[in-house]
Design a protein around this motif. Structure first.
Motif, PDB file in Angstrom:
ATOM      1  N   VAL A 192       0.848  -1.188   0.000  1.00 33.20           N
ATOM      2  CA  VAL A 192       0.000   0.000   0.000  1.00 33.20           C
ATOM      3  C   VAL A 192       0.881   1.235   0.000  1.00 33.20           C
ATOM      4  CG1 VAL A 192      -1.947  -1.159   1.115  1.00 33.20           C
ATOM      5  CG2 VAL A 192      -0.250   0.021   2.527  1.00 33.20           C
ATOM      6  N   SER A 193       0.272   2.385  -0.294  1.00 37.01           N
ATOM      7  CA  SER A 193       1.038   3.630  -0.332  1.00 37.01           C
ATOM      8  C   SER A 193       1.357   4.107   1.080  1.00 37.01           C
ATOM      9  CB  SER A 193       0.291   4.694  -1.130  1.00 37.01           C
ATOM     10  OG  SER A 193      -0.916   5.014  -0.486  1.00 37.01           O
ATOM     11  N   SER A 194       1.950   5.248   1.170  1.00 36.08           N
ATOM     12  CA  SER A 194       2.654   5.691   2.369  1.00 36.08           C
ATOM     13  C   SER A 194       1.853   6.606   3.286  1.00 36.08           C
ATOM     14  CB  SER A 194       3.930   6.392   1.929  1.00 36.08           C
ATOM     15  OG  SER A 194       4.669   5.543   1.093  1.00 36.08           O
ATOM     16  N   ILE A 195       0.612   6.253   3.550  1.00 42.07           N
ATOM     17  CA  ILE A 195      -0.245   7.060   4.416  1.00 42.07           C
ATOM     18  C   ILE A 195      -0.704   6.215   5.601  1.00 42.07           C
ATOM     19  CG2 ILE A 195      -2.423   8.344   4.570  1.00 42.07           C
ATOM     20  CD1 ILE A 195      -0.269   9.659   2.757  1.00 42.07           C
ATOM     21  N   ILE A 196      -0.575   6.775   6.804  1.00 39.74           N
ATOM     22  CA  ILE A 196      -1.120   6.135   8.004  1.00 39.74           C
ATOM     23  C   ILE A 196      -2.485   6.768   8.251  1.00 39.74           C
ATOM     24  CG2 ILE A 196      -0.803   5.641  10.452  1.00 39.74           C
ATOM     25  CD1 ILE A 196       2.220   6.207  10.019  1.00 39.74           C
ATOM     26  N   PRO A 197      -3.545   5.954   8.283  1.00 39.33           N
ATOM     27  CA  PRO A 197      -4.891   6.513   8.450  1.00 39.33           C
ATOM     28  C   PRO A 197      -5.079   7.188   9.816  1.00 39.33           C
ATOM     29  CG  PRO A 197      -4.987   4.210   7.752  1.00 39.33           C
ATOM     30  CD  PRO A 197      -3.567   4.504   8.111  1.00 39.33           C
ATOM     31  N   PRO A 198      -6.043   8.108   9.891  1.00 37.46           N
ATOM     32  CA  PRO A 198      -6.356   8.742  11.176  1.00 37.46           C
ATOM     33  C   PRO A 198      -6.726   7.682  12.217  1.00 37.46           C
ATOM     34  CG  PRO A 198      -7.610   9.749   9.390  1.00 37.46           C
ATOM     35  CD  PRO A 198      -6.918   8.550   8.823  1.00 37.46           C
ATOM     36  N   LYS A 199      -6.378   7.933  13.450  1.00 38.02           N
ATOM     37  CA  LYS A 199      -6.718   7.080  14.593  1.00 38.02           C
ATOM     38  C   LYS A 199      -6.069   5.699  14.541  1.00 38.02           C
ATOM     39  CE  LYS A 199     -11.074   9.451  15.281  1.00 38.02           C
ATOM     40  NZ  LYS A 199     -12.517   9.363  15.290  1.00 38.02           N
ATOM     41  N   CYS A 200      -5.131   5.481  13.629  1.00 36.63           N
ATOM     42  CA  CYS A 200      -4.406   4.213  13.553  1.00 36.63           C
ATOM     43  C   CYS A 200      -3.221   4.315  14.514  1.00 36.63           C
ATOM     44  CB  CYS A 200      -3.936   3.974  12.120  1.00 36.63           C
ATOM     45  SG  CYS A 200      -3.311   2.324  11.808  1.00 36.63           S
ATOM     46  N   ARG A 201      -3.111   3.385  15.434  1.00 37.33           N
ATOM     47  CA  ARG A 201      -2.106   3.468  16.495  1.00 37.33           C
ATOM     48  C   ARG A 201      -1.043   2.390  16.362  1.00 37.33           C
ATOM     49  NH1 ARG A 201      -3.017   7.970  16.555  1.00 37.33           N
ATOM     50  NH2 ARG A 201      -4.836   8.859  17.509  1.00 37.33           N
ATOM     51  N   GLU A 202       0.176   2.760  16.745  1.00 38.27           N
ATOM     52  CA  GLU A 202       1.284   1.808  16.736  1.00 38.27           C
ATOM     53  C   GLU A 202       1.136   0.832  17.899  1.00 38.27           C
ATOM     54  OE1 GLU A 202       6.173   1.790  16.541  1.00 38.27           O
ATOM     55  OE2 GLU A 202       5.093   3.693  16.498  1.00 38.27           O
ATOM     56  N   ARG A 203       1.477  -0.421  17.635  1.00 32.58           N
ATOM     57  CA  ARG A 203       1.404  -1.464  18.654  1.00 32.58           C
ATOM     58  C   ARG A 203       2.654  -2.334  18.563  1.00 32.58           C
ATOM     59  NH1 ARG A 203      -2.407  -5.900  18.651  1.00 32.58           N
ATOM     60  NH2 ARG A 203      -0.592  -6.968  19.430  1.00 32.58           N
ATOM     61  N   ARG A 204       2.792  -3.247  19.495  1.00 27.60           N
ATOM     62  CA  ARG A 204       3.876  -4.227  19.434  1.00 27.60           C
ATOM     63  C   ARG A 204       3.603  -5.218  18.317  1.00 27.60           C
ATOM     64  NH1 ARG A 204       5.387  -6.222  25.465  1.00 27.60           N
ATOM     65  NH2 ARG A 204       6.340  -4.278  26.123  1.00 27.60           N
ATOM     66  N   TRP A 205       4.662  -5.957  17.946  1.00 23.04           N
ATOM     67  CA  TRP A 205       4.556  -6.990  16.917  1.00 23.04           C
ATOM     68  C   TRP A 205       3.421  -7.944  17.263  1.00 23.04           C
ATOM     69  CZ3 TRP A 205       5.021 -12.329  16.661  1.00 23.04           C
ATOM     70  CH2 TRP A 205       5.193 -12.861  15.381  1.00 23.04           C
ATOM     71  N   LYS A 206       2.717  -8.388  16.247  1.00 23.25           N
ATOM     72  CA  LYS A 206       1.598  -9.309  16.440  1.00 23.25           C
ATOM     73  C   LYS A 206       1.734 -10.463  15.463  1.00 23.25           C
ATOM     74  CE  LYS A 206      -3.395  -9.660  16.148  1.00 23.25           C
ATOM     75  NZ  LYS A 206      -4.664  -9.000  15.918  1.00 23.25           N
ATOM     76  N   LYS A 207       1.608 -11.687  15.963  1.00 25.48           N
ATOM     77  CA  LYS A 207       1.617 -12.854  15.082  1.00 25.48           C
ATOM     78  C   LYS A 207       0.313 -12.872  14.300  1.00 25.48           C
ATOM     79  CE  LYS A 207       1.860 -17.803  14.939  1.00 25.48           C
ATOM     80  NZ  LYS A 207       2.940 -18.664  14.822  1.00 25.48           N
ATOM     81  N   LEU A 208       0.436 -13.014  12.987  1.00 23.52           N
ATOM     82  CA  LEU A 208      -0.733 -13.025  12.115  1.00 23.52           C
ATOM     83  C   LEU A 208      -0.992 -14.443  11.623  1.00 23.52           C
ATOM     84  CD1 LEU A 208       0.199  -9.830  10.088  1.00 23.52           C
ATOM     85  CD2 LEU A 208      -1.456 -10.002  11.955  1.00 23.52           C
ATOM     86  N   ASP A 209      -2.249 -14.759  11.379  1.00 23.65           N
ATOM     87  CA  ASP A 209      -2.616 -16.087  10.905  1.00 23.65           C
ATOM     88  C   ASP A 209      -2.047 -16.342   9.513  1.00 23.65           C
ATOM     89  OD1 ASP A 209      -4.093 -16.563  13.223  1.00 23.65           O
ATOM     90  OD2 ASP A 209      -5.963 -15.839  12.326  1.00 23.65           O
TER      91      ASP A 209
END
Length: 152
Positions: free
Chosen positions: A39-56
């Motif tokens: 995806v392009s280089s924009i962080i959406p509003p209200k999107c917050r940084e978190r710790r690493w998360k294991k994804l399915d």
């Protein structure tokens, strides 16, 4: 729209091919078994940084990614810089990848995120960076990857 994101990175080498080095870098980053969607280089509003998360396994995973691949003896670097607009409406992400050492990579990241903000006529605050640099060993291909992973 994504609500959270995390940063990850990895390095990989392979005597077989650049693609295998890339796969190993993704393995180290913990995202090799996801279906990555650039995806392009924009962080959406209200999107917050978190710790690493294991994804399915097989998760369709939006990412902003920087990737550099090189041959024996080459120095390669990849990195992301990200920052929020002062009012918090949105964030920007700048990617740098290629034949960069640490100093040149940081300089390029800073210049790119600054220009992105200037293009949008706003000020940014608290620029963060994540990067990987590698001198590729003899006899192998090398890859470094840095990704901002959006959690849907």
């Amino acid at each position: 729209m994504p609500r959270e994101f995390f940063l990850t990175s990895g390095r990989g080498t392979s005597p077989t091919s650049p693609m295998n080095a890339f796969d190993k870098a993704l393995m180290e980053a913990g995202i090799a078994n996801c279906n990555l969607l650039l995806v392009s280089s924009i962080i959406p509003p209200k999107c917050r940084e978190r710790r690493w998360k294991k994804l399915d396994v097989g998760t369709i995973t939006p990412v902003v990614m920087a990737k550099a691949i090189g041959g024996p003896g080459e120095t390669i670097g990849a990195g992301l810089a990200w920052a929020w607009e002062e009012g918090g409406r949105m964030g920007l992400v700048a990617e740098v990848e290629g034949h960069y050492d640490r100093r040149a990579l940081i300089s390029a990241l800073d210049a790119r995120i600054k220009e992105m903000a200037e293009t949008r006529n706003f000020k940014i605050k608290d620029v963060k960076r994540r990067f990987e640099v590698m001198k590729v060993p003899q006899g192998v291909f090398g890859c470094v990857v840095v990704a901002m992973v959006f959690v849907l």
